[in-house]
Design a protein around this motif. Structure first.
Motif, PDB file in Angstrom:
ATOM      1  N   MET A 117       1.054 -22.612  37.397  1.00 32.51           N
ATOM      2  CA  MET A 117       2.461 -22.281  37.631  1.00 32.51           C
ATOM      3  C   MET A 117       3.203 -23.552  38.013  1.00 32.51           C
ATOM      4  O   MET A 117       3.765 -23.678  39.070  1.00 32.51           O
ATOM      5  CB  MET A 117       2.577 -21.216  38.726  1.00 32.51           C
ATOM      6  N   ARG A 118       3.165 -24.533  37.127  1.00 33.46           N
ATOM      7  CA  ARG A 118       3.862 -25.782  37.401  1.00 33.46           C
ATOM      8  C   ARG A 118       5.298 -25.701  36.905  1.00 33.46           C
ATOM      9  O   ARG A 118       5.613 -24.995  35.955  1.00 33.46           O
ATOM     10  CB  ARG A 118       3.139 -26.937  36.717  1.00 33.46           C
ATOM     11  N   GLY A 119       6.153 -26.497  37.522  1.00 36.51           N
ATOM     12  CA  GLY A 119       7.514 -26.582  37.057  1.00 36.51           C
ATOM     13  C   GLY A 119       8.297 -25.295  37.198  1.00 36.51           C
ATOM     14  O   GLY A 119       9.099 -24.972  36.318  1.00 36.51           O
ATOM     15  N   VAL A 120       8.035 -24.518  38.260  1.00 33.96           N
ATOM     16  CA  VAL A 120       8.754 -23.260  38.436  1.00 33.96           C
ATOM     17  C   VAL A 120      10.216 -23.540  38.758  1.00 33.96           C
ATOM     18  O   VAL A 120      10.562 -24.569  39.329  1.00 33.96           O
ATOM     19  CB  VAL A 120       8.118 -22.396  39.545  1.00 33.96           C
ATOM     20  N   LEU A 121      11.068 -22.602  38.375  1.00 28.79           N
ATOM     21  CA  LEU A 121      12.508 -22.774  38.537  1.00 28.79           C
ATOM     22  C   LEU A 121      13.113 -21.448  38.958  1.00 28.79           C
ATOM     23  O   LEU A 121      12.756 -20.390  38.445  1.00 28.79           O
ATOM     24  CB  LEU A 121      13.119 -23.240  37.215  1.00 28.79           C
ATOM     25  N   ALA A 122      14.019 -21.487  39.917  1.00 28.83           N
ATOM     26  CA  ALA A 122      14.746 -20.288  40.348  1.00 28.83           C
ATOM     27  C   ALA A 122      16.229 -20.619  40.380  1.00 28.83           C
ATOM     28  O   ALA A 122      16.621 -21.751  40.673  1.00 28.83           O
ATOM     29  CB  ALA A 122      14.270 -19.847  41.731  1.00 28.83           C
ATOM     30  N   TRP A 123      17.056 -19.640  40.060  1.00 28.68           N
ATOM     31  CA  TRP A 123      18.497 -19.875  40.049  1.00 28.68           C
ATOM     32  C   TRP A 123      19.228 -18.593  40.431  1.00 28.68           C
ATOM     33  O   TRP A 123      18.677 -17.491  40.380  1.00 28.68           O
ATOM     34  CB  TRP A 123      18.945 -20.379  38.681  1.00 28.68           C
ATOM     35  N   ARG A 124      20.508 -18.735  40.787  1.00 28.17           N
ATOM     36  CA  ARG A 124      21.303 -17.604  41.246  1.00 28.17           C
ATOM     37  C   ARG A 124      21.803 -16.727  40.104  1.00 28.17           C
ATOM     38  O   ARG A 124      21.809 -15.513  40.195  1.00 28.17           O
ATOM     39  CB  ARG A 124      22.526 -18.096  42.034  1.00 28.17           C
ATOM     40  N   PRO A 126      15.883 -23.820  45.692  1.00 28.60           N
ATOM     41  CA  PRO A 126      14.574 -24.410  45.977  1.00 28.60           C
ATOM     42  C   PRO A 126      13.480 -23.439  45.544  1.00 28.60           C
ATOM     43  O   PRO A 126      13.602 -22.230  45.749  1.00 28.60           O
ATOM     44  CB  PRO A 126      14.594 -24.605  47.500  1.00 28.60           C
ATOM     45  N   ALA A 127      12.422 -23.948  44.929  1.00 27.18           N
ATOM     46  CA  ALA A 127      11.352 -23.077  44.441  1.00 27.18           C
ATOM     47  C   ALA A 127      10.027 -23.817  44.483  1.00 27.18           C
ATOM     48  O   ALA A 127       9.966 -25.020  44.250  1.00 27.18           O
ATOM     49  CB  ALA A 127      11.647 -22.594  43.023  1.00 27.18           C
ATOM     50  N   VAL A 128       8.957 -23.066  44.772  1.00 22.74           N
ATOM     51  CA  VAL A 128       7.629 -23.645  44.816  1.00 22.74           C
ATOM     52  C   VAL A 128       6.625 -22.556  44.433  1.00 22.74           C
ATOM     53  O   VAL A 128       6.847 -21.369  44.700  1.00 22.74           O
ATOM     54  CB  VAL A 128       7.310 -24.215  46.221  1.00 22.74           C
ATOM     55  N   ALA A 129       5.545 -22.943  43.766  1.00 20.82           N
ATOM     56  CA  ALA A 129       4.474 -22.011  43.422  1.00 20.82           C
ATOM     57  C   ALA A 129       3.376 -22.101  44.475  1.00 20.82           C
ATOM     58  O   ALA A 129       2.855 -23.184  44.733  1.00 20.82           O
ATOM     59  CB  ALA A 129       3.910 -22.349  42.044  1.00 20.82           C
ATOM     60  N   ARG A 130       3.056 -20.952  45.094  1.00 19.52           N
ATOM     61  CA  ARG A 130       1.981 -20.888  46.088  1.00 19.52           C
ATOM     62  C   ARG A 130       1.284 -19.539  46.002  1.00 19.52           C
ATOM     63  O   ARG A 130       1.937 -18.498  45.941  1.00 19.52           O
ATOM     64  CB  ARG A 130       2.527 -21.048  47.512  1.00 19.52           C
ATOM     65  N   TYR A 131      -0.047 -19.572  45.989  1.00 22.71           N
ATOM     66  CA  TYR A 131      -0.871 -18.369  46.093  1.00 22.71           C
ATOM     67  C   TYR A 131      -0.629 -17.378  44.953  1.00 22.71           C
ATOM     68  O   TYR A 131      -0.738 -16.164  45.126  1.00 22.71           O
ATOM     69  CB  TYR A 131      -0.667 -17.679  47.449  1.00 22.71           C
ATOM     70  N   GLY A 132      -0.244 -17.909  43.777  1.00 22.93           N
ATOM     71  CA  GLY A 132      -0.024 -17.047  42.633  1.00 22.93           C
ATOM     72  C   GLY A 132       1.356 -16.435  42.554  1.00 22.93           C
ATOM     73  O   GLY A 132       1.612 -15.578  41.699  1.00 22.93           O
ATOM     74  N   TYR A 133       2.266 -16.863  43.424  1.00 22.01           N
ATOM     75  CA  TYR A 133       3.627 -16.344  43.451  1.00 22.01           C
ATOM     76  C   TYR A 133       4.620 -17.500  43.395  1.00 22.01           C
ATOM     77  O   TYR A 133       4.284 -18.630  43.746  1.00 22.01           O
ATOM     78  CB  TYR A 133       3.896 -15.540  44.736  1.00 22.01           C
ATOM     79  N   GLY A 164      18.757 -20.181  51.024  1.00 27.99           N
ATOM     80  CA  GLY A 164      19.205 -21.206  51.957  1.00 27.99           C
ATOM     81  C   GLY A 164      18.466 -22.507  51.740  1.00 27.99           C
ATOM     82  O   GLY A 164      18.076 -22.855  50.619  1.00 27.99           O
ATOM     83  N   THR A 165      18.247 -23.220  52.837  1.00 21.93           N
ATOM     84  CA  THR A 165      17.525 -24.485  52.800  1.00 21.93           C
ATOM     85  C   THR A 165      16.271 -24.347  53.653  1.00 21.93           C
ATOM     86  O   THR A 165      16.322 -24.424  54.875  1.00 21.93           O
ATOM     87  CB  THR A 165      18.393 -25.637  53.358  1.00 21.93           C
ATOM     88  N   PRO A 166      15.122 -24.091  53.036  1.00 24.72           N
ATOM     89  CA  PRO A 166      13.892 -23.895  53.800  1.00 24.72           C
ATOM     90  C   PRO A 166      13.564 -25.116  54.648  1.00 24.72           C
ATOM     91  O   PRO A 166      13.724 -26.257  54.201  1.00 24.72           O
ATOM     92  CB  PRO A 166      12.828 -23.673  52.722  1.00 24.72           C
ATOM     93  N   PRO A 167      13.084 -24.908  55.881  1.00 21.61           N
ATOM     94  CA  PRO A 167      12.798 -26.036  56.767  1.00 21.61           C
ATOM     95  C   PRO A 167      11.558 -26.824  56.387  1.00 21.61           C
ATOM     96  O   PRO A 167      11.359 -27.942  56.828  1.00 21.61           O
ATOM     97  CB  PRO A 167      12.613 -25.361  58.133  1.00 21.61           C
ATOM     98  N   GLY A 168      10.674 -26.231  55.556  1.00 18.33           N
ATOM     99  CA  GLY A 168       9.441 -26.928  55.200  1.00 18.33           C
ATOM    100  C   GLY A 168       8.718 -26.183  54.098  1.00 18.33           C
ATOM    101  O   GLY A 168       9.297 -25.337  53.410  1.00 18.33           O
ATOM    102  N   ASP A 169       7.444 -26.491  53.927  1.00 21.79           N
ATOM    103  CA  ASP A 169       6.639 -25.869  52.883  1.00 21.79           C
ATOM    104  C   ASP A 169       6.256 -24.448  53.296  1.00 21.79           C
ATOM    105  O   ASP A 169       6.403 -24.054  54.451  1.00 21.79           O
ATOM    106  CB  ASP A 169       5.382 -26.710  52.643  1.00 21.79           C
ATOM    107  N   VAL A 170       5.730 -23.692  52.347  1.00 20.05           N
ATOM    108  CA  VAL A 170       5.197 -22.360  52.644  1.00 20.05           C
ATOM    109  C   VAL A 170       3.981 -22.531  53.558  1.00 20.05           C
ATOM    110  O   VAL A 170       3.217 -23.484  53.436  1.00 20.05           O
ATOM    111  CB  VAL A 170       4.799 -21.653  51.328  1.00 20.05           C
ATOM    112  N   PHE A 171       3.810 -21.602  54.479  1.00 16.25           N
ATOM    113  CA  PHE A 171       2.690 -21.642  55.427  1.00 16.25           C
ATOM    114  C   PHE A 171       1.352 -21.722  54.684  1.00 16.25           C
ATOM    115  O   PHE A 171       1.208 -21.251  53.559  1.00 16.25           O
ATOM    116  CB  PHE A 171       2.719 -20.402  56.326  1.00 16.25           C
ATOM    117  N   ALA A 172       0.364 -22.308  55.354  1.00  7.69           N
ATOM    118  CA  ALA A 172      -0.941 -22.558  54.733  1.00  7.69           C
ATOM    119  C   ALA A 172      -1.859 -21.343  54.830  1.00  7.69           C
ATOM    120  O   ALA A 172      -1.926 -20.668  55.855  1.00  7.69           O
ATOM    121  CB  ALA A 172      -1.605 -23.759  55.391  1.00  7.69           C
ATOM    122  N   ILE A 173      -2.563 -21.069  53.731  1.00  8.70           N
ATOM    123  CA  ILE A 173      -3.697 -20.136  53.724  1.00  8.70           C
ATOM    124  C   ILE A 173      -4.843 -20.902  53.077  1.00  8.70           C
ATOM    125  O   ILE A 173      -5.080 -20.815  51.865  1.00  8.70           O
ATOM    126  CB  ILE A 173      -3.381 -18.846  52.935  1.00  8.70           C
TER     127      ILE A 173
END
Length: 256
Positions: A1-8, A29-36, A42-51
């Motif tokens: 899931m590289r290069g994911v993109l989200a828009w309004r 802002p968009a990121v692929a993590r854990y298959g999602y 808004g403006t996320p303060p950091g990365d998605v939490f770690a599992i």
């Protein structure tokens, strides 16, 4: 899931299309993590939490299902933290009479990690997972690293020295409706994906009518609004944490 993109905008290429970020306005802002795919308005303060368990090579990582529920995200998280309902809602699977007592457990609200953590949680379960063959005392760890996400670690039926991971990621549709995404990261070499999914979805299916009959559907944060019992220590800590963070979406703030 590289290069994911989200828009309004809904007027741009459908999901799954190949698009260039430069050609899409209102990019989020968009990121692929854990298959999602994770995004934010808004403006996320950091990365998605770690599992970290998700990266272990011998685990089965899968989405057990995505289920719509007519309830607020915080109400759904509170239900996820509740062990007292196991013998009555998940009878002969996650609980059974006369094993109804919720034994003492520890709860920590960490400012450093910005999460709620409940440890030393133990319940007798007739069938804790698809890989379980008999009843046993099962140890739980509950972790709430995000106001609308929770992660459960429980003794694995396949390897008692390790833990299976079950996470619920709640995507609010509005303040009183969510899509619940169920992530599994389990140790199980015997069952097919469909069997593992069916077990978890059947559990959530038992919770769904309970959740949808909650009133009010948004979670009250005023400590006087609902009366907790000793077994609700994790839920009480979660509500206080939401209040301290100033969360207002999906809750009824104290004083209202």
């Amino acid at each position: 899931m590289r290069g994911v993109l989200a828009w309004r905008s809904r007027d741009h290429p459908p999901v799954g299309s190949r698009v260039a970020a430069a050609d899409v306005p209102d990019v989020l802002p968009a990121v692929a993590r854990y298959g999602y795919v994770w995004t934010s308005l808004g403006t996320p303060p950091g990365d998605v939490f770690a599992i970290p368990e998700f990266a272990e090579p011998d685990r089965r990582n899968l989405n057990a299902g995505t289920i719509g529920v007519h309830v607020s995200a915080p109400r759904a998280i509170e239900n996820f933290l509740d062990m007292a309902h196991f013998p009555f809602v998940h009878t002969d699977v996650l609980g059974a009479e006369p094993h109804t007592e919720v034994r003492e457990y520890d709860v920590e609200v960490s400012d450093e990690r910005d999460e709620v953590l409940a440890t030393q949680c133990r319940m007798f379960q007739p069938r804790a997972s698809a890989a379980s063959s008999e009843g046993a005392d099962v140890e739980y760890v509950y972790r709430v690293p995000h106001p609308y996400c929770a992660v459960l670690y429980k003794t694995s039926g396949a390897d008692e020295s390790r833990q299976d991971v079950i996470a619920v990621f709640l995507q609010p549709v509005d303040e009183e409706r969510v899509r619940a995404h169920l992530l599994l990261s389990v140790l199980d070499d015997e069952h097919e994906d469909k069997e593992i999914r069916h077990f978890q979805v059947s559990i959530f299916g038992q919770d769904k009518p309970i959740l949808e009959n909650q009133h009010p559907k948004r979670l009250p944060l005023d400590p006087r609004a609902e009366t907790p019992i000793r077994a609700d220590r994790a839920a009480v800590s979660y509500r206080r944490w939401l209040s301290r963070k100033g969360i207002t979406y999906g809750v009824i703030p104290a004083g209202r």
